[in-house]
Design a protein around this motif. Structure first.
Motif, PDB file in Angstrom:
ATOM      1  N   UNK A  28     -17.258 -10.806   1.156  1.00 38.39           N
ATOM      2  CA  UNK A  28     -16.385 -11.976   1.014  1.00 38.39           C
ATOM      3  C   UNK A  28     -15.062 -11.719   1.727  1.00 38.39           C
ATOM      4  N   UNK A  29     -14.559 -12.726   2.417  1.00 44.09           N
ATOM      5  CA  UNK A  29     -13.293 -12.562   3.147  1.00 44.09           C
ATOM      6  C   UNK A  29     -12.187 -12.161   2.202  1.00 44.09           C
ATOM      7  N   UNK A  30     -11.365 -11.245   2.642  1.00 42.67           N
ATOM      8  CA  UNK A  30     -10.258 -10.752   1.841  1.00 42.67           C
ATOM      9  C   UNK A  30      -9.048 -11.627   2.095  1.00 42.67           C
ATOM     10  N   UNK A  87      -5.642  -1.464  -5.173  1.00 43.00           N
ATOM     11  CA  UNK A  87      -5.808  -1.685  -6.607  1.00 43.00           C
ATOM     12  C   UNK A  87      -6.701  -0.620  -7.242  1.00 43.00           C
ATOM     13  N   UNK A  88      -7.899  -0.311  -6.689  1.00 43.68           N
ATOM     14  CA  UNK A  88      -8.687   0.784  -7.272  1.00 43.68           C
ATOM     15  C   UNK A  88      -7.942   2.116  -7.299  1.00 43.68           C
ATOM     16  N   UNK A 142       0.828  -1.203   0.000  1.00 47.49           N
ATOM     17  CA  UNK A 142       0.000   0.000   0.000  1.00 47.49           C
ATOM     18  C   UNK A 142       0.864   1.254   0.000  1.00 47.49           C
ATOM     19  N   UNK A 143       1.925   1.272   0.790  1.00 48.61           N
ATOM     20  CA  UNK A 143       2.776   2.458   0.875  1.00 48.61           C
ATOM     21  C   UNK A 143       3.496   2.721  -0.441  1.00 48.61           C
ATOM     22  N   UNK A 157      -6.667  -0.889   3.562  1.00 51.77           N
ATOM     23  CA  UNK A 157      -5.611  -0.646   2.586  1.00 51.77           C
ATOM     24  C   UNK A 157      -5.538  -1.764   1.557  1.00 51.77           C
ATOM     25  N   UNK A 158      -5.735  -3.021   1.995  1.00 52.58           N
ATOM     26  CA  UNK A 158      -5.669  -4.143   1.059  1.00 52.58           C
ATOM     27  C   UNK A 158      -6.712  -4.004  -0.040  1.00 52.58           C
TER      28      UNK A 158
END
Length: 390
Positions: A379-381, A314-315, A15-16, A309-310
């Motif tokens: 849904x679980x990430x 991507x978006x 993420x960073x 953050x996870x």
């Protein structure tokens, strides 16, 4: 990889590093003499050294992290793994090129005075294979562009290479994972130095996929390094142990590199290249070792912001450059000043990414896969969501 076995430092670092792209691409609007899609009248060369400091490792570490994440997922058969990656990456790439990216060539072309204002008419031409004036925008000769989404194209290619060569790469893994001490800090820079010496001048980086041999040699090498690194606890422990050494040696290598860079050119072969190119690659690898070592020591814990953050990374990656270019296109003509203008571009980009992800992308089931997310919000990430798969 289950939630219990997550590598929180990799999630945080991913993420960073991708967030850094927002600041970096915003800065390019204000960097005098660098090639970017749109430029401000407040451009300056004062940003040159900070951007070089980042530029020499920013995409290399992105591909390395992508390789690490792939290593954490390859408990599946090679065919199943490849199919999961294609499904996760191809739809966001195609959707991004069709829907998110076109605003970039439009703004660039209008700013260059080579595209007529009117976004609707532009889209008709863009989707219809119109022959654009020379240098109207990046990719004008092809009629379309993937701009910053080139990363997804290259990642798909390297994933195919990884799957095809996995048995051979697995046998070669001990050559990398067995490195310790100074060998770990120096030897992995040698293959990238060879790529620089033999390919850089002949095949300058284009992101056009075809004949981009220097970029492929660099990024695929770092991708494989990440796959080798993967879950190797001994190597991660060694990187953490060497983090201070890597930091000080990296700063020293950067200083020497900048000395040679001031008296040479990245795109010309001179006597100074024999100092510049080795220092460039040594600095790149030491910077990556520093970041990996410190992140493993400090970030491998379940921070409260990591689940968000996870899903956001991507978006945000897909949206950010179109937001930057659109905001600069609107704001640059207003002459708001060298402080207010970049602050508004940066803050506006973050706001667009935040609101677009939180209020729209994350809530619309059919839209989520177009940005690399699972179709169901509840849904679980797991590791295969968003850029965790990269």
């Amino acid at each position: 990889m289950t939630i219990a076995s997550r590598r929180h430092d990799i999630d945080a670092l991913r993420f960073l590093v991708f967030s850094l792209l927002i600041a970096y691409h915003t800065a390019l609007v204000y960097m005098d003499g660098w090639n970017f899609h749109i430029h401000s009248s407040y451009a300056t060369d004062a940003l040159n050294m900070p951007l070089i400091f980042l530029n020499r490792w920013r995409m290399e570490i992105v591909f390395l992290i992508s390789g690490v994440s792939c290593a954490m997922m390859t408990q599946h058969t090679r065919g199943a793994f490849l199919w999961r990656r294609v499904k996760r990456l191809l739809l966001p790439l195609l959707f991004g090129m069709a829907v998110i990216i076109p605003i970039q060539p439009y703004c660039e072309g209008v700013s260059n005075g080579l595209v007529e204002p009117g976004f609707g008419q532009f889209l008709l031409h863009y989707y219809g294979g119109y022959a654009w004036p020379a240098r109207a925008f990046a990719g004008w000769q092809f009629g379309f562009t993937w701009n910053h989404l080139w990363y997804l194209v290259y990642l798909l290619l390297y994933t195919v290479v990884l799957v095809a060569l996995q048995p051979l790469l697995a046998r070669a893994r001990p050559l990398f994972t067995g490195l310790r001490g100074w060998r770990l800090l120096v030897l992995p820079a040698l293959p990238t130095l060879a790529a620089t010496v033999f390919l850089k001048l002949r095949y300058p980086e284009t992101h056009a996929l075809v004949k981009d041999w220097y970029a492929h040699a660099m990024y695929c090498t770092l991708f494989v390094y990440g796959w080798w690194l993967g879950n190797d606890k001994g190597l991660w422990g060694e990187l953490a142990r060497l983090r201070w050494h890597a930091l000080w040696l990296g700063l020293g290598a950067f200083a020497v590199y900048m000395f040679f860079d001031q008296i040479s050119s990245e795109n010309l072969l001179t006597w100074a290249s024999f100092g510049s190119w080795p220092m460039r690659n040594l600095y790149m690898w030491l910077a990556i070792c520093t970041i990996l070592g410190w992140s493993h020591a400090l970030l491998n814990r379940p921070f409260a912001w990591l689940p968000w953050a996870r899903q956001a990374v991507f978006p945000w990656y897909i949206l950010h450059q179109s937001a930057i270019i659109l905001l600069a296109y609107w704001l640059v003509p207003l002459k708001l000043g060298p402080v207010l203008e970049p602050l508004l571009v940066l803050a506006g980009t973050v706001a667009i990414c935040w609101l677009g992800t939180s209020l729209l992308i994350s809530k619309v089931h059919w839209l989520r896969p177009c940005f690399g997310l699972s179709a169901r919000p509840r849904q679980a990430v797991a590791a295969d969501t968003a850029l965790s798969a990269h």
